[in-house]
Design an enzyme around this catalytic site. Structure first.
Site, PDB file in Angstrom:
ATOM      1  N   PHE A   1      -9.877   7.423   3.195  1.00 42.00           N
ATOM      2  CA  PHE A   1      -9.225   8.657   3.022  1.00 42.00           C
ATOM      3  C   PHE A   1      -7.881   8.691   4.187  1.00 42.00           C
ATOM      4  CE2 PHE A   1     -11.222  11.129  -0.220  1.00 42.00           C
ATOM      5  CZ  PHE A   1     -12.123  10.138  -0.518  1.00 42.00           C
ATOM      6  N   ASN A   2      -7.610   9.509   4.862  1.00 39.97           N
ATOM      7  CA  ASN A   2      -6.157   9.267   5.744  1.00 39.97           C
ATOM      8  C   ASN A   2      -6.643   8.677   6.974  1.00 39.97           C
ATOM      9  OD1 ASN A   2      -5.811  11.283   3.381  1.00 39.97           O
ATOM     10  ND2 ASN A   2      -3.707  11.080   4.568  1.00 39.97           N
TER      11      ASN A   2
ATOM     12  N   TYR B   1      -0.673   1.722  -7.329  1.00 42.86           N
ATOM     13  CA  TYR B   1      -1.482   1.180  -6.225  1.00 42.86           C
ATOM     14  C   TYR B   1      -2.854   1.294  -6.210  1.00 42.86           C
ATOM     15  CZ  TYR B   1      -3.555   1.658  -1.494  1.00 42.86           C
ATOM     16  OH  TYR B   1      -4.275   1.699  -0.408  1.00 42.86           O
TER      17      TYR B   1
ATOM     18  N   SER C   1       0.840  -1.277   0.033  1.00 38.84           N
ATOM     19  CA  SER C   1      -0.003  -0.045  -0.172  1.00 38.84           C
ATOM     20  C   SER C   1       0.737   1.452   0.091  1.00 38.84           C
ATOM     21  CB  SER C   1      -0.968   0.000   1.109  1.00 38.84           C
ATOM     22  OG  SER C   1      -0.371  -0.106   2.385  1.00 38.84           O
TER      23      SER C   1
END
Ligand code: UDP
Length: 327
Positions: free
Chosen positions: A167-168, A139, A75
């Site tokens: 998301f983050n 990715y 990732s």
């Protein structure tokens, strides 16, 4: 439920596995420890050590599995640009093997760990699920290709699946947090500066078209993220593939994140401007309205301050452990 969690020793996978075990599920983890941590595997989970492509068919053929939560993947965006063959093999090919092993063994409930990187550089924010997908790196492309495969398996073979586009992700849950051998993510790096393990944090670019010129991201707490996986698992319907974004709907710039870390830790946290990092979009903000509306997802910890506090507590404990191990 009897569940297979692939990549259950990784950051998000191990938090999710911990929550599943706490809720009484029977969890088997497959992990090769390429990036995961042995001590993040919940004690009450069964561990099968090895590569997904070698282990999935054997484990699922034992029978009785009600569902699979699939985290195992490579990732790192930059690495995927350098080593695409590895990413296509480990992400797409290994997942196709998993899907076939599920099909062969009558397991038709899947939750797939996906990413905002499937969208690429958005034309507008917040990003909703029906916006065009145009990944800017291998990715994101491998994750998007898996979505295509899942959709067709749902239509043709009755798979019930949900892809969750994170998301983050940040924060910690209990004694599980971001603890990677090679760390590239903003919040853990900034906190390592606060802990004294790094001299400074580099700000990758301050010439973006944002209020303070630094890139804006949408941060979600890892425990809230885990909750979404449970909801997806419980509501999957045979023959249907759903896709949901997971974020807070709020954006914070790199400078705002560093400031929040300064407030929470009480440390100065020296920062230095550096060139932009290749492939970084200016602004990524999710709309998570769809999963809230359809599944009743209700994030409780997804405030930047809570995320940073939990991450800081974890980072400090990790620092203490490293310190006592040295003595
Ligand atoms: N970032 C930064 N310095 C660092 C690490 C990250 O300025 O040492 C920036 C990065 O360029 C991005 C944001 O922080 O704009 C979040 O990066 P991260 O790697 O945490 O997550 P990403 O958004 O790439 O998935």
């Amino acid at each position: 439920m009897k569940l297979l969690v692939t990549g259950g020793a990784g950051y998000v996978g191990s938090v999710c596995a911990a929550v599943l075990v706490e809720q009484g599920h029977d969890v088997t983890i497959i992990d090769n420890f390429s990036t995961g941590n042995r001590n993040a595997v919940p004690k009450r989970a069964r561990l099968v050590e090895g590569n997904l492509e070698d282990k999935a068919a054997g484990v699922l053929s034992e029978g009785g599995f009600d569902g699979v939560i699939h985290f195992a993947a490579q990732s790192l965006v930059g690495e995927s640009v350098e080593k695409p063959a590895q990413y296509w093999q480990k992400n797409l090919v290994a997942t196709l093997g998993l899907l076939d092993a599920m099909r062969d063994n009558g397991v038709s409930n899947l939750v797939f760990s996906s990413t905002a990187a499937t969208y690429g550089e958005p034309h507008t924010v917040p990003i909703v699920e029906d916006m065009p997908t145009s990944p800017t790196n291998p990715y994101g492309a491998t994750k998007l290709s898996i979505d295509y495969a899942i959709t067709s398996y749902a239509h043709a073979y009755g798979l019930g699946a949900t892809s969750l586009r994170y998301f983050n992700v940040a924060g910690a849950y209990g004694d599980i947090g971001e603890n990677r051998e090679v760390e590239t993510h903003l919040i853990p790096l900034v906190l390592q500066v606060a802990l004294g393990h790094r001299d400074k944090i580099f700000i990758f670019g301050d010439d973006y078209a944002t209020a303070d010129g630094t890139a804006v991201r949408d941060y979600i707490h890892v425990r809230d993220l885990a909750e979404a996986h449970l909801l997806a698992l419980e509501t999957n319907q045979p023959g249907i593939h759903r896709i949901y974004n997971l974020g807070s709907g709020d954006g914070f710039s790199v400078k705002q994140v560093i400031d929040m870390c300064r407030n929470v830790t009480g440390h100065d946290i020296p920062a230095e401007l550096a060139p932009r990092r290749a492939g970084d979009p200016a602004v990524l903000i999710a709309s998570s309205d769809k999963i809230k509306r359809e599944l009743g997802w209700n994030p409780k910890r997804t405030k930047l301050e809570t995320i940073v506090r939990d991450a800081w507590e974890f980072t400090r404990e990790l620092g203490d452990q490293a310190h006592s191990a040295k003595r």
